[in-house]
Enzyme design. Structure first.
Site, PDB file in Angstrom:
ATOM      1  NE  ARG A  39      -4.309  -1.500   0.151  1.00  0.00           N
ATOM      2  CZ  ARG A  39      -5.155  -1.850   0.713  1.00  0.00           C
ATOM      3  NH1 ARG A  39      -5.413  -0.738   1.891  1.00  0.00           N
ATOM      4  NH2 ARG A  39      -6.039  -2.447   0.759  1.00  0.00           N
ATOM      5  NE  ARG A  43      -7.305   5.581   2.089  1.00  0.00           N
ATOM      6  CZ  ARG A  43      -8.326   5.047   2.679  1.00  0.00           C
ATOM      7  NH1 ARG A  43      -9.317   5.401   3.063  1.00  0.00           N
ATOM      8  NH2 ARG A  43      -8.072   3.754   3.136  1.00  0.00           N
ATOM      9  NE  ARG A  52      -9.569   7.511  -6.171  1.00  0.00           N
ATOM     10  CZ  ARG A  52      -9.760   6.797  -5.017  1.00  0.00           C
ATOM     11  NH1 ARG A  52      -9.228   5.986  -4.398  1.00  0.00           N
ATOM     12  NH2 ARG A  52     -11.003   6.999  -4.880  1.00  0.00           N
ATOM     13  CG  ASP A  88      -8.859  -3.658  -4.368  1.00  0.00           C
ATOM     14  OD1 ASP A  88      -8.266  -2.882  -3.436  1.00  0.00           O
ATOM     15  OD2 ASP A  88      -9.468  -4.426  -4.012  1.00  0.00           O
ATOM     16  CE1 TYR A 163     -13.006  -7.781   2.034  1.00  0.00           C
ATOM     17  CE2 TYR A 163     -11.495  -8.885   0.844  1.00  0.00           C
ATOM     18  CZ  TYR A 163     -11.962  -7.579   1.772  1.00  0.00           C
ATOM     19  OH  TYR A 163     -11.055  -6.979   2.497  1.00  0.00           O
TER      20      TYR A 163
END
Ligand code: CP3
Length: 363
Positions: A39, A43, A52, A88, A163
């Site tokens: 990652r 962010r 973004r 992703d 998921y």
């Protein structure tokens, strides 16, 4: 794929247990430890947040120029030894027609959870052409990276299936683990579908130029070793079989997987990623001293005072040196609140630079 420009990089050499070269030693003669961060794109970077603005996560993954630029941002800023492709684990599910969204602060959320044999039978395979935006983004990125390797990645079947069955993030993957035992055939069909979808996604990235690959089984730590071996390992091996004929090192990573490390290697991985719970010398011992390792700075320490973090990073590097190869990384992803300058400092430390505070040294 194996590329003359990246085959001799410090990262690929460590993944292949090859000795470091003279140029991989810092000014004081110390070995330069290759480093990247899970990652690293995201962010924690203001330049990422700016790009973004007004674009959803999944839309940004499917815009080749944008995905490529986001991949390159942390490489430029931190001088890490690899880019990790910005995408992703649920992107290949979306491209196979699954209705999924990524909700900020939550994660992937599915409109229709997959819980019955009928639900599984309705899943469609991933057509290679649907991956065109991914292939284009990888090509652009590899071109821009030059001699810096790009790591392609995919989610492992268990993490994806969790998921899908849960319909979104869950604490302990309870529904998924129930299905595994209650309806083993339905489970098996779902895992095989997920293995082929994610394997196709990974293969496309490697064919487009990624020099290494990582399979993320983030939630495998909720499984016993026996369940992992019986109900998960065959599908992970099937996912990796999609890239077996391509000559790239494969890293297999999960969290809470201290008891699963050898089983995770034995599905066909070259390198094992270790989370922060197990010291790397102990991980190396559990793997019989023959497997390169990646990891395992505790992400929690990124927020600690530098002397505390520095001592921890030096300890991780010292323990990692017991393995036949070591690539420094975190034990899980960069928390969004991380001060990016801290990551840059870790890179300088790993590269043997002595001035950890000032401007980057020329290399
Ligand atoms: O730098 C990188 O590592 C690049 C790419 C990357 C992303 N997701 C981008 C992303 C990778 C390798 C992933 C993998 C991924 N996605 C995993 C496996 C690794 C892990 O963290 O365990 C998992 C479980 C997912 C599912 C997922 N996607 C989650 C849990 C989240 C976070 C949701 C949130 O907002 O907290 C996402 C979204 C996501 N994937 C973001 C990024 C940069 C954040 C989205 C944003 O910036 O708005």
């Amino acid at each position: 794929m194996t590329d003359a420009r990246t085959a001799n990089s410090a990262l690929v050499r460590a993944f292949r247990s090859l000795p470091s070269r003279d140029e991989d030693h810092g000014p004081d003669g110390a070995r330069r430890v290759p480093v990247w961060f899970m990652r690293q794109a995201g962010r924690s970077l203001p330049e990422y947040r700016e790009l973004r603005t007004g674009v959803t996560m999944l839309a940004s993954c499917l815009e080749p120029e944008l995905a490529s630029e986001i991949t390159l941002q942390p490489v430029r800023r931190h001088g890490v030894d690899a880019g990790i492709f910005f995408s992703d684990i649920v992107v290949p599910l979306l491209l196979a027609g699954v209705d999924v969204d990524i909700v900020p602060g939550t994660g992937p959320v599915f409109a229709e959870p997959v819980r019955t044999a009928g639900d599984v039978a309705r899943l469609r395979p991933l057509e290679v052409e649907a991956l065109d935006p991914v292939v284009e983004a990888v090509r652009l990125t590899v071109e821009a990276l030059g001699s810096t390797p790009l790591i392609g990645f995919a989610g492992a079947p268990f993490t994806l299936a969790s998921y899908l069955v849960e319909g979104g993030p869950s604490k302990d993957q309870l529904r998924a683990r129930t299905l595994m035992h209650a309806e083993p055939e339905t489970w098996r069909a779902l895992m095989d579908w997920a293995a082929d979808v994610t394997g196709t996604f990974l293969r496309a990235q490697v064919l487009a130029g990624a020099s290494a690959a990582q399979l993320f089984d983030s939630w495998a730590g909720s499984l016993s070793l026996a369940d992992y071996q019986a109900h998960v390992a065959p599908a992970s091996a099937r996912a990796l079989s999609h890239v077996r004929d391509l000559d790239v090192p494969v890293v297999h990573f999960g969290t809470g997987t201290s008891e699963l490390l050898a089983a995770m290697r034995d599905v066909g991985a070259d390198v094992v990623g270790v989370d922060h719970r197990l010291p790397l010398d102990e991980a190396n011992r559990r793997l019989g001293g023959r497997t390169p390792l990646q990891g395992n700075i505790d992400p929690a320490l990124l927020g600690a005072p530098w002397p505390v973090l520095e001592a921890h990073v030096r300890d991780v590097i010292a323990r990692g040196a017991s393995a036949p190869g070591h690539v420094l990384n975190l034990g899980h992803g960069v928390p969004p609140t991380t001060d990016p300058d801290v990551l840059t400092r870790i890179v300088r430390l790993a590269h043997g630079e002595t001035d950890l505070h000032g401007e980057p040294e020329e290399s």
